[in-house]
Design an enzyme around this catalytic site. Sequence first.
Site, short mmCIF file in Angstrom:
data_model
loop_
_atom_site.label_atom_id
_atom_site.label_comp_id
_atom_site.label_asym_id
_atom_site.label_seq_id
_atom_site.Cartn_x
_atom_site.Cartn_y
_atom_site.Cartn_z
N ASP A 1 -13.16 4.96 -12.58
CA ASP A 1 -12.03 4.03 -12.56
C ASP A 1 -11.18 4.26 -11.30
OD1 ASP A 1 -10.89 6.41 -13.34
OD2 ASP A 1 -9.99 5.65 -15.19
N SER A 2 -11.59 5.22 -10.47
CA SER A 2 -11.01 5.34 -9.12
C SER A 2 -11.20 4.03 -8.36
CB SER A 2 -11.68 6.49 -8.35
OG SER A 2 -13.09 6.38 -8.40
N ASP B 1 -16.94 5.03 -16.28
CA ASP B 1 -15.68 5.42 -16.91
C ASP B 1 -15.24 4.44 -17.97
OD1 ASP B 1 -14.55 7.82 -16.10
OD2 ASP B 1 -13.76 6.99 -14.23
N LYS C 1 -17.81 8.15 -19.54
CA LYS C 1 -16.89 9.27 -19.29
C LYS C 1 -15.52 8.89 -19.83
CE LYS C 1 -15.36 10.44 -14.94
NZ LYS C 1 -13.90 10.30 -15.06
N GLU D 1 -11.38 10.63 -20.55
CA GLU D 1 -10.45 11.73 -20.27
C GLU D 1 -9.83 12.23 -21.57
OE1 GLU D 1 -7.61 10.44 -17.30
OE2 GLU D 1 -9.20 9.75 -15.97
N GLU E 1 -11.42 18.56 -13.23
CA GLU E 1 -10.75 18.10 -12.00
C GLU E 1 -9.51 18.91 -11.67
OE1 GLU E 1 -10.12 13.86 -11.68
OE2 GLU E 1 -8.92 14.09 -9.86
O1 KIV Z 1 -12.71 7.82 -11.43
C1 KIV Z 1 -13.29 8.69 -10.74
O2 KIV Z 1 -13.83 8.42 -9.67
C2 KIV Z 1 -13.29 10.04 -11.22
C3 KIV Z 1 -13.50 11.09 -10.18
C4 KIV Z 1 -12.19 11.56 -9.72
C5 KIV Z 1 -14.34 12.17 -10.67
O3 KIV Z 1 -13.09 10.30 -12.36
#
Ligand code: KIV
Length: 276
Positions: free
Chosen positions: A56-57, A95, A124, A126, A193
């Site tokens: 989600d970056s 994500d 993924k 959090e 992280e």
């Molecule tokens: O969203 C993302 O790219 C991430 C990285 C910081 C690992 O979670």
Amino acid sequence: MYKQLQQRGMPSPPVNVSTLRQMKEDGVPIACLTAYDASFAQLVDLAGVDLVLVGDSLGMVIQGHETTVPVTVGDVVYHTRMVARGIRRPFLVSDLPFMSYASPEQALDNAVRLMQEGGAMMVKLEGGQNQVDVVSCLARHDIPVCAHVGLKPQSVHKIGGFKVQGREPAAVRQMVEDAKALEGAGADVLLLECVPNEVGEMISEAIQLPIIGIGAGPSVDGQVLVLYDMLGITLGRTPRFVRNFMEDADSTLDALQAYVLAVRNRDYPSSEHCFS
Ligand code: KIV
């Protein structure tokens, strides 16, 4: 029928969860990068990256937001679809964005979207002990999960900025307990992280899962970076753990290959990219 069976004898068969576990067992560092489109995905695959993350970056590096909070499930599905068309060998992780997994039912619905509409092979999310119900629900449905602990960018407004986590003993204890709980709930991979090296070491000792680090020091089982950071596309100040692999490269592919080699040889991260 089972294409994976035919691919088994190939020199570089597609990566899956067993490959990641085997790499950890064999002490082969796992090289991971983010990607958001088919062209970069092809290059990342060609360079030998094992795991591609549609993070989600994308909200920050593609959409221009200041945080990852505005990213939607639809955005991640869209970018996952493009990346899926570009890769053959790497394992594809996507994500679950902010507030898309607030309950096990919601997490299940959105994980299914990422996998069926996008082509993700793992999701993924959090969180720590607070996400045990969600992780175990996904695991019960055979959805591979990467749990993300340490700095959790989706919580940026709650934690007061993007900063190193695990500086205080209580926070470290909590993080170790979180990692154990997530492993117990059925997570397959842990992403860690922005923590001091020592915390990376402690969590590595506490659990058996492959751990992919970003700013978590050299003792974890693999490394990930945001593609635009490691290619020097991101302007301005980047986090300490970022190394610009374009600096000494003749081409994008060259930089990506240098990254994979540096991760495999444990040349990256070096002390200048770590927190103490
Ligand atoms: O969203 C993302 O790219 C991430 C990285 C910081 C690992 O979670």
